[in-house]
Design a protein around this motif. Structure first.
Motif, PDB file in Angstrom:
ATOM      1  N   PHE A 406       0.983  -1.134   0.005  1.00  0.00           N
ATOM      2  CA  PHE A 406       0.168  -0.050   0.037  1.00  0.00           C
ATOM      3  C   PHE A 406       1.027   1.267  -0.005  1.00  0.00           C
ATOM      4  O   PHE A 406       1.975   1.469   0.632  1.00  0.00           O
ATOM      5  N   SER A 407       0.531   2.153  -0.676  1.00  0.00           N
ATOM      6  CA  SER A 407       1.494   3.480  -0.955  1.00  0.00           C
ATOM      7  C   SER A 407       0.514   4.508  -0.735  1.00  0.00           C
ATOM      8  O   SER A 407      -0.678   4.502  -1.162  1.00  0.00           O
ATOM      9  N   TRP A 408       0.887   5.712  -0.005  1.00  0.00           N
ATOM     10  CA  TRP A 408      -0.085   6.800   0.220  1.00  0.00           C
ATOM     11  C   TRP A 408      -0.526   7.468  -0.742  1.00  0.00           C
ATOM     12  O   TRP A 408       0.308   8.158  -1.481  1.00  0.00           O
ATOM     13  N   SER A 409      -1.839   7.613  -1.089  1.00  0.00           N
ATOM     14  CA  SER A 409      -2.441   8.092  -2.274  1.00  0.00           C
ATOM     15  C   SER A 409      -3.839   8.855  -1.922  1.00  0.00           C
ATOM     16  O   SER A 409      -4.576   7.754  -1.141  1.00  0.00           O
ATOM     17  N   GLU A 410      -4.401   9.793  -2.201  1.00  0.00           N
ATOM     18  CA  GLU A 410      -5.651  10.299  -2.178  1.00  0.00           C
ATOM     19  C   GLU A 410      -6.685   9.428  -2.676  1.00  0.00           C
ATOM     20  O   GLU A 410      -7.873   9.149  -2.195  1.00  0.00           O
ATOM     21  N   THR A 411      -6.254   8.734  -3.822  1.00  0.00           N
ATOM     22  CA  THR A 411      -7.397   7.826  -4.527  1.00  0.00           C
ATOM     23  C   THR A 411      -7.541   6.350  -3.797  1.00  0.00           C
ATOM     24  O   THR A 411      -8.467   5.496  -4.213  1.00  0.00           O
ATOM     25  N   GLY A 412      -6.462   6.100  -2.745  1.00  0.00           N
ATOM     26  CA  GLY A 412      -6.485   4.782  -2.080  1.00  0.00           C
ATOM     27  C   GLY A 412      -7.252   4.728  -1.022  1.00  0.00           C
ATOM     28  O   GLY A 412      -7.343   3.613  -0.463  1.00  0.00           O
ATOM     29  N   ILE A 413      -7.881   5.888  -0.486  1.00  0.00           N
ATOM     30  CA  ILE A 413      -8.545   5.611   0.742  1.00  0.00           C
ATOM     31  C   ILE A 413      -9.900   6.697   0.665  1.00  0.00           C
ATOM     32  O   ILE A 413     -10.175   7.372  -0.082  1.00  0.00           O
ATOM     33  N   ASP A 414     -10.943   6.253   1.589  1.00  0.00           N
ATOM     34  CA  ASP A 414     -12.053   6.894   1.603  1.00  0.00           C
ATOM     35  C   ASP A 414     -12.213   7.506   2.963  1.00  0.00           C
ATOM     36  O   ASP A 414     -11.803   6.780   4.061  1.00  0.00           O
ATOM     37  N   ILE A 415     -12.805   8.546   3.148  1.00  0.00           N
ATOM     38  CA  ILE A 415     -12.739   9.097   4.620  1.00  0.00           C
ATOM     39  C   ILE A 415     -14.212   9.316   5.033  1.00  0.00           C
ATOM     40  O   ILE A 415     -15.184   9.674   4.018  1.00  0.00           O
ATOM     41  N   TYR A 416     -14.447   9.061   6.276  1.00  0.00           N
ATOM     42  CA  TYR A 416     -15.669   9.325   6.895  1.00  0.00           C
ATOM     43  C   TYR A 416     -15.746  10.042   8.143  1.00  0.00           C
ATOM     44  O   TYR A 416     -14.541  10.152   8.824  1.00  0.00           O
ATOM     45  N   GLY A 417     -16.949  10.529   8.623  1.00  0.00           N
ATOM     46  CA  GLY A 417     -17.198  11.109   9.967  1.00  0.00           C
ATOM     47  C   GLY A 417     -16.758  12.476  10.347  1.00  0.00           C
ATOM     48  O   GLY A 417     -16.592  12.925  11.276  1.00  0.00           O
ATOM     49  N   GLY A 418     -15.890  13.175   9.126  1.00  0.00           N
ATOM     50  CA  GLY A 418     -15.188  14.243   9.615  1.00  0.00           C
ATOM     51  C   GLY A 418     -13.859  14.659   9.630  1.00  0.00           C
ATOM     52  O   GLY A 418     -13.390  15.762   9.751  1.00  0.00           O
TER      53      GLY A 418
END
Length: 431
Positions: A406-418
């Motif tokens: 896993f490499s750090w990328s905005e497209t690789g994660i979903d963000i929840y709750g604030g």
């Protein structure tokens, strides 16, 4: 005498009209209706003028009844929504942490029944709105700082705020206004809440306007790894989810930049759960305990000292052979050990969560174990990195590698709750 007889006749006549009308139309339960009639007007004429035809009356009643039922259902749904939002919004920060018990393998875990499932400790309505206003003001200040940074560095795309903030602000706006509306409807005497609502709405309007202005200057091509995740509050609903699972691994290295001054304990930077084992791979600092790494619910205490509000680079390596592990802080090895889940490979097909500890696969979050602070450049390898490779990462060397799992990328994660994303570049914005 004659007037009295005439009045009696009129009463009998009206009663007869009403009785006849009731006998000819089936309305179920009936009731008498008193209507004011001018002195010189014929009573039957007035009655006919003020009456509604039977079928129209039935239709009207059914429509009203259907409307009432729909409104009742809507109100019940809104009450449930408000109740859920209230549970979240009225709990701002956990005030106490239960002393954890030992896990099966000696790890620090809670005793049954001590789980905080509702988030943070409840506050009064005024305190809640004050906290919301403070949060929005903080968000505004950070936006202003980011604007200033974008002016000084032409490589920073200002309009990225639309992607980073628009969804968060829309969600926050709905939560804030729903909370304030429910307070105003339920407690008419909360004048201070109304004033605070005005300030909150003003802040939200200002944020929306800033984003609109920044959209005009958008630039393409921003690197997808130049960001940090921020968790401002200790809750059970702020987290980020890695979109893909981990493969089976017989060795690994996990590295990240991290910043926190939360007390007691900075919480859970990440947790990986698989079916049947919620603690397959967890990094946690909970309560007054030191930071720990858990593998298959077996635990090792790590010699990290990072709870000082400054950015630190940390790495943990592990191999299944003899369960050997190493811990690095800011490019320097701080500790090593063995017999940590020896000969147990990390299982695939799980869920990797950033910011929360999982008690069940993908859920069971507890506010007392939540991460508070900032993180960036989270990478995973399926091998043990060398000392030199880790040092390159900590010093932002041009030779630094990215994770092959896993490499750090905005497209690789979903963000929840604030939880939110902000511009970040390692070794350039540190401390």
């Amino acid at each position: 005498m004659e007037a009295g007889v005439r009045a009696s006749h009129w009463k009998l006549f009206v009663f007869y009209c009403l009785l006849a009308d009731g006998l000819t139309q089936d309305f179920g339960q009936t009731q008498f209706i008193c209507t004011s009639v001018p002195k010189d007007m014929d009573i039957c004429t007035a009655t006919l003028q003020n009456s509604v035809p039977g079928e129209d009356l039935k239709t009207t009643v059914m429509q009203l009844r259907e409307t009432v039922l729909q409104q009742k259902e809507t109100i019940m749904n809104q009450k449930e929504t408000i109740r859920e939002l209230t549970s979240k919004l009225t709990r701002c920060e956990s005030q106490s942490v239960a002393e954890p018990g030992e896990s099966r393998a000696g790890g620090r875990r809670k005793e049954p029944g001590s789980k905080n499932t509702m988030g943070d400790v409840s506050r009064g309505p005024t305190d809640t709105l004050t906290q919301l206003s403070h949060t929005l003001q903080t968000l505004k200040q950070r936006l202003e700082n980011l604007e200033q940074f974008s002016r000084n560095n032409s490589s920073v795309p200002a309009n990225s705020l639309k992607d980073l903030l628009q969804n968060k602000i829309d969600e926050l706006e709905k939560q804030v206004l729903s909370r304030v509306n429910s307070l105003e409807e339920g407690k008419s005497g909360l004048r201070n809440d109304t004033e605070q609502r005005g300030r909150v709405e003003s802040t939200l309007t200002s944020l929306h306007q800033r984003i609109t202005d920044l959209e005009k200057g958008q630039k393409e091509g921003r690197p997808l790894d130049k960001f940090q995740l921020t968790y401002p509050l200790r809750t059970n609903y702020m987290y980020a989810k890695v979109k893909k699972s981990l493969p089976e691994m017989y060795a690994f290295t996990v590295c990240m930049w991290i910043k926190s001054n939360a007390s007691p304990g900075l919480g859970t930077p990440f947790s990986y759960a698989v079916p049947g084992q919620a603690n397959e791979l967890v990094l946690i600092e909970w309560g007054n305990n030191p930071m720990e790494i858990l593998i298959n619910d077996k635990v090792a205490k790590l010699p990290f000292l990072i709870n000082d509000g400054k950015w630190h680079h940390i790495c943990v390596t592990w191999t299944t052979r003899d369960g050997v592990w190493e811990a690095f802080q800011d490019g320097v090895m701080r500790g090593t050990g063995e017999n940590l889940a020896p000969y147990h490979p990390i299982k695939p097909q799980g869920m990797l969560i950033l910011g929360q500890e999982q008690d069940t696969l993908g859920g069971g979050f507890d506010a007392t174990q939540a991460f508070v602070g900032d993180m960036a450049n989270f990478h995973i390898w399926d091998r043990k990195l060398t000392v030199g490779e880790i040092y390159n990462l900590a010093t932002c060397s041009s030779k630094a590698q990215v994770g092959n799992v896993f490499s750090w990328s905005e497209t690789g994660i979903d963000i929840y709750g604030g939880a939110s994303k902000w511009q970040f570049e390692a070794c350039r914005q540190l401390n």
